[in-house]
Enzyme design. Sequence first.
Site, short mmCIF file in Angstrom:
data_model
loop_
_atom_site.label_atom_id
_atom_site.label_comp_id
_atom_site.label_asym_id
_atom_site.label_seq_id
_atom_site.Cartn_x
_atom_site.Cartn_y
_atom_site.Cartn_z
N GLU A 193 -0.92 -6.42 -3.72
CA GLU A 193 0.12 -4.84 -4.14
C GLU A 193 1.67 -5.46 -4.61
O GLU A 193 2.37 -4.52 -4.62
CB GLU A 193 -0.22 -3.59 -3.28
CG GLU A 193 0.06 -3.70 -1.97
CD GLU A 193 -0.88 -3.43 -1.02
OE1 GLU A 193 -1.40 -3.04 -0.01
OE2 GLU A 193 -1.61 -3.87 -1.70
N ASP A 209 6.94 -3.96 -3.18
CA ASP A 209 5.76 -3.60 -2.49
C ASP A 209 4.81 -1.51 -2.99
O ASP A 209 5.65 -1.29 -2.85
CB ASP A 209 5.23 -3.45 -0.69
CG ASP A 209 3.88 -3.71 0.00
OD1 ASP A 209 3.36 -4.76 0.01
OD2 ASP A 209 3.50 -3.22 0.44
#
Length: 349
Positions: free
Chosen positions: A270, A227
């Site tokens: 993301e 992430d």
Amino acid sequence: MLTSIKKHLKSNGNLKHARVIALFSLVGMAITGAMGILSLWGNSSTLTIILFIASAIYLSAFFLSKKFSLKVSGTIIIYSLYLLMFYLVFSGGVAQTGPLWVFIVAPVSVYVLGLRQGLINLAVFLSVVSIIMFLPQHVIEHASYTPEFKLRLILSFLTMTFLSALYEYSRMQSYKNVVALSSKYQQLAMSDPLTKLANRRNASAVLQQEKSRVNRNNEPLSVLLCDLDHFKAVNDKYGHNAGDMVLMELSQIFTDHVRQQDCVARWGGEEFLFILPQTSAEQANIIAEKIRASVQQHSIIFHKHQIKITISIGIAQLSEDQSIDELINHADKNLYQAKTLGRNRVHPG
């Protein structure tokens, strides 16, 4: 996945090809058999025998196309057809109408043999037919045709050959277009449009395949769930175009740091998922640290602004009797721990 689509289309094409050859075999058997029966009341016993032999050959080609090699069946059909046509041109058939049957040779040749090989065979076929028709009678006695008939037969045959070749070329191009279009749509369905990485659906399919391999070969399988740290701040400060550039550049870094057998996917937003076959958790940790360090050292330039980004990574190795969902949840918990401990780190590390 794209290869499987091509194989599926090719398999369907081969099945259709086999059906056409089988149908032609049956039609050829029926026509030559019927002509053989009709010729029983004629004056040529040789023609009768040859027609019955041709009928038997087509019948054998039909069974070969069903049970054995399609290539062998096609070869039998083509060359037995050539021999039959040579005889009909040489003997004249019934009332000098034998040469009229040569027009079926062109479409059958290019379909069964393919465009290139079919045209080569047709050139040889027409040469032999021409030699037979123009062969002087004093060399060997054969059916006699007028010069006008010979010329028109050759020109008509060339016209039929051109039309057959044009049709076969169009058919081949249509098939290639279907394959290309199917590949394109399959790629769109299985990849992320921004990063060009595998999407979540594709990654899930890869995970299922790799889990099956683990069950068969007892090999390790690890995943990295990654992430981007404070990615929302990048979008808020520089805009979503900058955020898209960050995702694209980091995707390239991720791809550069994995092996050919590995899979990198945009898992969502993301988040990125790395699927590492034949990799233990310890080995995955080394890979994850290299990726994390490369991202930390990398700078993204957007409109003269230098953007620095870091990532947090959670590692999980598939254990015995563990499901894919449990594996991902384990990696997600480790990712959460990496963020809790201060981000820009790998956990367990």
